[in-house]
Write a protein that holds these residues in place. Sequence first.
Motif, PDB file in Angstrom:
ATOM      1  N   SER B 110       0.836  -1.198   0.000  1.00  5.17           N
ATOM      2  CA  SER B 110       0.000   0.000   0.000  1.00  5.17           C
ATOM      3  C   SER B 110       0.870   1.248   0.000  1.00  5.17           C
ATOM      4  O   SER B 110       0.493   2.271  -0.565  1.00  5.17           O
ATOM      5  N   LEU B 111       2.066   1.143   0.579  1.00  9.27           N
ATOM      6  CA  LEU B 111       2.969   2.296   0.553  1.00  9.27           C
ATOM      7  C   LEU B 111       3.395   2.612  -0.873  1.00  9.27           C
ATOM      8  O   LEU B 111       3.287   3.753  -1.332  1.00  9.27           O
ATOM      9  N   SER B 112       3.828   1.588  -1.594  1.00 10.51           N
ATOM     10  CA  SER B 112       4.306   1.862  -2.945  1.00 10.51           C
ATOM     11  C   SER B 112       3.148   2.235  -3.858  1.00 10.51           C
ATOM     12  O   SER B 112       3.273   3.120  -4.710  1.00 10.51           O
ATOM     13  N   ALA B 113       1.995   1.567  -3.645  1.00  9.93           N
ATOM     14  CA  ALA B 113       0.842   1.918  -4.480  1.00  9.93           C
ATOM     15  C   ALA B 113       0.414   3.354  -4.205  1.00  9.93           C
ATOM     16  O   ALA B 113       0.084   4.099  -5.131  1.00  9.93           O
ATOM     17  N   GLY B 114       0.443   3.749  -2.938  1.00  9.68           N
ATOM     18  CA  GLY B 114       0.073   5.122  -2.580  1.00  9.68           C
ATOM     19  C   GLY B 114       1.014   6.121  -3.219  1.00  9.68           C
ATOM     20  O   GLY B 114       0.579   7.143  -3.754  1.00  9.68           O
ATOM     21  N   CYS B 115       2.322   5.814  -3.185  1.00 12.13           N
ATOM     22  CA  CYS B 115       3.304   6.720  -3.793  1.00 12.13           C
ATOM     23  C   CYS B 115       3.057   6.838  -5.293  1.00 12.13           C
ATOM     24  O   CYS B 115       3.041   7.944  -5.849  1.00 12.13           O
ATOM     25  N   ASP B 116       2.875   5.681  -5.938  1.00 13.86           N
ATOM     26  CA  ASP B 116       2.656   5.691  -7.387  1.00 13.86           C
ATOM     27  C   ASP B 116       1.429   6.507  -7.738  1.00 13.86           C
ATOM     28  O   ASP B 116       1.432   7.315  -8.671  1.00 13.86           O
ATOM     29  N   LEU B 117       0.394   6.272  -6.963  1.00 12.64           N
ATOM     30  CA  LEU B 117      -0.869   6.933  -7.251  1.00 12.64           C
ATOM     31  C   LEU B 117      -0.735   8.437  -7.070  1.00 12.64           C
ATOM     32  O   LEU B 117      -1.234   9.222  -7.872  1.00 12.64           O
ATOM     33  N   PHE B 118      -0.028   8.802  -6.032  1.00 13.65           N
ATOM     34  CA  PHE B 118       0.178  10.224  -5.786  1.00 13.65           C
ATOM     35  C   PHE B 118       0.943  10.863  -6.928  1.00 13.65           C
ATOM     36  O   PHE B 118       0.589  11.934  -7.417  1.00 13.65           O
ATOM     37  N   MET B 119       1.983  10.174  -7.367  1.00 16.26           N
ATOM     38  CA  MET B 119       2.774  10.712  -8.468  1.00 16.26           C
ATOM     39  C   MET B 119       1.906  10.877  -9.713  1.00 16.26           C
ATOM     40  O   MET B 119       1.994  11.861 -10.421  1.00 16.26           O
ATOM     41  N   ARG B 120       1.064   9.857  -9.936  1.00 14.97           N
ATOM     42  CA  ARG B 120       0.170   9.933 -11.084  1.00 14.97           C
ATOM     43  C   ARG B 120      -0.776  11.123 -10.942  1.00 14.97           C
ATOM     44  O   ARG B 120      -0.994  11.896 -11.849  1.00 14.97           O
ATOM     45  N   TYR B 121      -1.319  11.221  -9.762  1.00 14.55           N
ATOM     46  CA  TYR B 121      -2.381  12.193  -9.525  1.00 14.55           C
ATOM     47  C   TYR B 121      -1.835  13.610  -9.561  1.00 14.55           C
ATOM     48  O   TYR B 121      -2.452  14.518 -10.106  1.00 14.55           O
ATOM     49  N   VAL B 122      -0.664  13.779  -8.992  1.00 16.54           N
ATOM     50  CA  VAL B 122      -0.122  15.124  -8.871  1.00 16.54           C
ATOM     51  C   VAL B 122       0.523  15.583 -10.165  1.00 16.54           C
ATOM     52  O   VAL B 122       0.350  16.708 -10.603  1.00 16.54           O
ATOM     53  N   THR B 123       1.274  14.705 -10.774  1.00 19.31           N
ATOM     54  CA  THR B 123       2.046  15.160 -11.924  1.00 19.31           C
ATOM     55  C   THR B 123       1.268  15.078 -13.220  1.00 19.31           C
ATOM     56  O   THR B 123       1.720  15.596 -14.225  1.00 19.31           O
ATOM     57  N   ARG B 124       0.136  14.452 -13.199  1.00 18.92           N
ATOM     58  CA  ARG B 124      -0.606  14.354 -14.430  1.00 18.92           C
ATOM     59  C   ARG B 124      -1.413  15.632 -14.692  1.00 18.92           C
ATOM     60  O   ARG B 124      -2.354  15.640 -15.436  1.00 18.92           O
ATOM     61  N   THR B 125      -1.054  16.682 -14.055  1.00 15.52           N
ATOM     62  CA  THR B 125      -1.809  17.907 -14.267  1.00 15.52           C
ATOM     63  C   THR B 125      -1.050  18.806 -15.215  1.00 15.52           C
ATOM     64  O   THR B 125       0.089  18.552 -15.566  1.00 15.52           O
ATOM     65  N   SER B 126      -1.704  19.831 -15.572  1.00 12.79           N
ATOM     66  CA  SER B 126      -1.014  20.800 -16.411  1.00 12.79           C
ATOM     67  C   SER B 126      -0.092  21.661 -15.548  1.00 12.79           C
ATOM     68  O   SER B 126       0.590  22.538 -16.037  1.00 12.79           O
ATOM     69  N   ALA B 127      -0.082  21.373 -14.265  1.00  8.48           N
ATOM     70  CA  ALA B 127       0.713  22.196 -13.353  1.00  8.48           C
ATOM     71  C   ALA B 127       2.171  22.232 -13.769  1.00  8.48           C
ATOM     72  O   ALA B 127       2.858  23.228 -13.571  1.00  8.48           O
ATOM     73  N   LEU B 128       2.604  21.141 -14.366  1.00  9.69           N
ATOM     74  CA  LEU B 128       4.014  21.096 -14.720  1.00  9.69           C
ATOM     75  C   LEU B 128       4.340  22.042 -15.853  1.00  9.69           C
ATOM     76  O   LEU B 128       5.500  22.298 -16.137  1.00  9.69           O
ATOM     77  N   GLU B 129       3.321  22.537 -16.485  1.00 10.97           N
ATOM     78  CA  GLU B 129       3.586  23.474 -17.573  1.00 10.97           C
ATOM     79  C   GLU B 129       3.553  24.908 -17.084  1.00 10.97           C
ATOM     80  O   GLU B 129       3.773  25.835 -17.866  1.00 10.97           O
ATOM     81  N   TYR B 130       3.283  25.076 -15.834  1.00 10.20           N
ATOM     82  CA  TYR B 130       3.249  26.443 -15.320  1.00 10.20           C
ATOM     83  C   TYR B 130       4.618  27.081 -15.485  1.00 10.20           C
ATOM     84  O   TYR B 130       5.639  26.476 -15.198  1.00 10.20           O
ATOM     85  N   GLU B 131       4.594  28.310 -15.919  1.00 13.15           N
ATOM     86  CA  GLU B 131       5.851  29.035 -16.058  1.00 13.15           C
ATOM     87  C   GLU B 131       6.387  29.342 -14.664  1.00 13.15           C
ATOM     88  O   GLU B 131       7.558  29.161 -14.375  1.00 13.15           O
ATOM     89  N   ASP B 132       5.482  29.774 -13.847  1.00 10.16           N
ATOM     90  CA  ASP B 132       5.885  30.262 -12.536  1.00 10.16           C
ATOM     91  C   ASP B 132       5.964  29.106 -11.553  1.00 10.16           C
ATOM     92  O   ASP B 132       4.997  28.372 -11.354  1.00 10.16           O
ATOM     93  N   ILE B 133       7.097  28.982 -10.953  1.00 10.94           N
ATOM     94  CA  ILE B 133       7.294  27.876 -10.019  1.00 10.94           C
ATOM     95  C   ILE B 133       6.369  27.988  -8.821  1.00 10.94           C
ATOM     96  O   ILE B 133       5.846  26.998  -8.329  1.00 10.94           O
ATOM     97  N   ARG B 134       6.111  29.223  -8.415  1.00  8.31           N
ATOM     98  CA  ARG B 134       5.266  29.380  -7.225  1.00  8.31           C
ATOM     99  C   ARG B 134       3.851  28.884  -7.488  1.00  8.31           C
ATOM    100  O   ARG B 134       3.278  28.135  -6.704  1.00  8.31           O
ATOM    101  N   ALA B 135       3.332  29.343  -8.627  1.00  9.42           N
ATOM    102  CA  ALA B 135       1.962  28.949  -8.946  1.00  9.42           C
ATOM    103  C   ALA B 135       1.872  27.436  -9.095  1.00  9.42           C
ATOM    104  O   ALA B 135       0.956  26.800  -8.579  1.00  9.42           O
ATOM    105  N   GLY B 136       2.843  26.887  -9.795  1.00  9.82           N
ATOM    106  CA  GLY B 136       2.846  25.447 -10.009  1.00  9.82           C
ATOM    107  C   GLY B 136       2.928  24.690  -8.707  1.00  9.82           C
ATOM    108  O   GLY B 136       2.227  23.701  -8.491  1.00  9.82           O
TER     109      GLY B 136
END
Lengths: 689, 349
Positions: B110-136
């Motif tokens: 569950s630890l590794s699944a939770g980590c994987d899921l979090f990575m999927r959930y968090v990084t699959r956003t357009s947030a990574l395209e934000y120019e501004d690091i703060r906003a992202g």
Amino acid sequence: MPGLDVRIELAAGDEGEGAMDSRRGPRFVIDPKVRQVGFVTPGSESENPNPNSSAVPMPVNAGANSSPNANADSPSPVFITPRLPDPPARTTPLPVPSPPPRKQPSVEIPLQGSYNPADSVLGNSPALSPASNGRYTGVPSSEGPDLSPSASRMSSGIEILSLREDHADSPSASRFSTGGEFSLFKQQQQQHQQAPPPVTRVYASSLPPQPPAQILPPTVDKEEPSKPLKERTTKAERRAKQEADREAKRAARESGGKVVEGEVGPSGGSGKSSKAQVQKKDPSSEKRSPAVEKAPEKEKKKEVPAPRMQFDDEHRVAKAKKRSLIEQTETKNRVELFRHLPQFVHGTQLPSLEAKFFHDDVMHPHPAVYQVGLQYLTGDISGGNARCVAMLLAFKKLIQDYSTPKEKTLVRDLTARVNSNVSFLTTCRPLSISMGNAIKFLKTRIANLQISLSESDAKSRLIFEIDRFIQYKIDFADKEITKHAVTKIKDGDVLLTYASSCVVEMIILCAFELGRKFRVVIVDSRPKLEGKGLLRRLLGRGISCTYTHINAVSYIMQEVTKVFLGASSILSNGTVYSRVGSAAVAMVANAFHVPVMVCCETYKFHERVQLDSICFNELGDPDALVKVPGKKDPSELEGWSQNSHLQLLNLTYDATPADYVSMIITELGMVPPTSVPVILREYRKEPIV
Amino acid sequence: MNAYYETRAGHRGGPSGAVTSEWLAQAEAALVNPPSSLPRSSPSNGSPLFSVIEEFNLWRSKPELAEAVAAIKALTAVIQRSEATTMMGLEKELHNASEALKAWDETSISLSAGCDLFMRYVTRTSALEYEDIRAGKARLIERGERFGEISLKARKTIAMLGQEFVRDGSTILTHGFSRVVLSILKLAAANKKHFSVICTEGRPDSTGVEMAKEMVAIGVPVTLIIDSAVAYTMQSVDMLLMGADGVVESGGIINMIGTYQAAMVARSMNKPVYVAAESYKFARMYPLDQKDMSPSPRHVDFHVSLPAPVQVECSARDYTPPQFLTLLFTDLGVLTPSAVSDELIQLYV
């Protein structure tokens, strides 16, 4: 501890109760409640005072869900109801998993209604299927029709109706709790719409005759001239009705998938607004050219699958023969059960084909295709991937050499050209499912070409697409499958494989290169003995092998730890369609609790469902059964075709039921056989690649 | 015997719920030999690494928090503390942190699944395209917090779904200790359903005793049996309700040892087997059999001195294939085992 002992004794003494429980057992096993979760029926839940009762509200809802599609031509339905002046509190929809109402005040329901599909951990998954969106909508509000999610809107609509029924002849509201009754009601409704229906009046006219008209709300009643239900309509009326129907149909089609929300459950719930809606739609549909009107019909035609050629239909066979490029004679003594499959005397086609190689004709197969066809015929190219790649490369050459004739468009002419080439290949050897998928891919690519593209651009685009298909869907896919499968090979394993599959060979070689210590058992069968080639190649690498025929499979299975099989195709019920004999191997493996892994690229998946290996298969050359390699004296079966009591059956494929398959290894990962439809659903939405 | 189980056992039954010096010692021990997979190029690698595991343990010390949720909280904290100046840098840092967490205890699904899921959930956003690091960053944090909240809610959702299956007069067999199962039973009891529970002892760490204690606390009649009495009691059982360490792609579950045999017995007597598991326990694994998993050995105490040649099988968990399970209660709804793969494919592929 003594206390515990006492309890244990008690448990042992509870035999009587236990016996009772075991009698009720089966009821628990198949639990109808499961269904409640997917689709919410808040109202009906609260109507049902006993949460354990088996009258599951689900069927109602199912009916409600399907009905708008089922009678899309009558957009009127039931659900356009004038709002009841005072909807009883019982219609208040509760979230599905609610405690029984009687206990409500004392119990704190955690999270009532605050759950929302978007909230779930996986909720943001972009590919969440629409069905899962309606899973769980429990906003407790007092007015039924105000509920935002469509599902609950619909169900509350039903409820109001059923309540009205209560007023009429007071059967319990659960009258509608079975799907059968609901559909009956629907039928009646359709029947009564024979009378010319202005949309607003539909509700009134669609009520079943039993509840007398008095029960209708007065506003509706006024509009409705009470006439006998089976009244004769004049011609004009019928025409008007037809027009209305057609318009409704068009409107329904325009709103597309949203029919459910848009038409069935108007937010106000009043007839007027729905009328406005329909009217609003009319002009837009009017604007469309007649071409649009025709389009749906075309679509309809497309939906009907082209009937597969049944070779026991003499008329059609004769017709096909005339068109055919190849002269071929049907074999004698065909097996009765397989008469619908083509079977020709092997080798008779070759001379005529060779003679026609330099034939010059527009519809004549392209030389490259011709060559590939001959290779199929002689069996020089076999194996799903090899055949598919050879075909695609031949089509690539065809496209390279292609130039659009005058007064023709590339898209249409090229499609026709491809079709004729495909039919040539089919006469050489029936297409495999994977080839069918590849052809479908190529044709959609041709059809999707922009008209503005120049010929050379279009050609290079298509060639690029074909290369990409081969690269991504076959080459990369195989590498990916190998990567996944190798993780399952451990030191000390004994792998069993049947016949020869190129993916399985890649997996074995890859595992060997990684230094895993394992042994391979190759099971083979007559007449093709394809396993010999695999055996030779594996031995060449120094892998320790055992070679045996399928007769010994139950003996050899005792020492096997894993079975790897290739597949010609995997069907959407998880059935693996593969070289004949695979099913027997898989069944024996299953009986010995040895996991069976099927390796297959997703481009070979097919939506069809097949239960046996009879209705679709390929018949090989029966003479191959007679000839035993290495046997000097003439076989006992010499001249078998003269004996009318003897039929030889040489099947090429068989179907392995999903139950015998532990895992399917695809380039997308390792999935259970039950997930084949998921992959088809998720990846065929957009065209392949 | 690894650090993970020691700490987990400590949290569950132990008298102390707080971070002890042992904790920190373990966290440090995990740091002394960091897994080789970690890139050491980044200079600021040391401090976030330390903090993520420490943070994780801190969160985990809260009794109501599951490991996966603790991991999510810890990873969110990593974002908060990050000094990365670009989104790529931040993502890399996050990735390293999650790898470190996973490597800290490789046996926890569950630890590794939770980590994987979090990575999927968090990084699959357009947030990574934000120019501004703060906003992202703000967006990532917000998503992380939200994800944490959802995961926290999951148990309540499951309780609501699951308690429907508890009927008046039924007898429920549980195996081991599971907080989800407990919350289902609690809710059912709160809804005034009359049922009784049979708990297995749950050797080797006697988690079933914990469960029995909890049952007494909520006033549900409870019977404690030894693990080998499962078949004996099965005839008086109406349903089997268990938690899961992880739910795998086939739809089967990985859970405390003994689950498989209990499910098998239940199946052979046609009793329904229900599994309650949050969706963050869904893991992209596909074990073929019992040996096809990374082992997670536990110390087994036989209370007698054994002669040296006797070998002790000390695996702490087993794999239950999907054909032995009836339904899974998850926060995505009540699923059949085959629907698990559906959800996983939609999520990961």
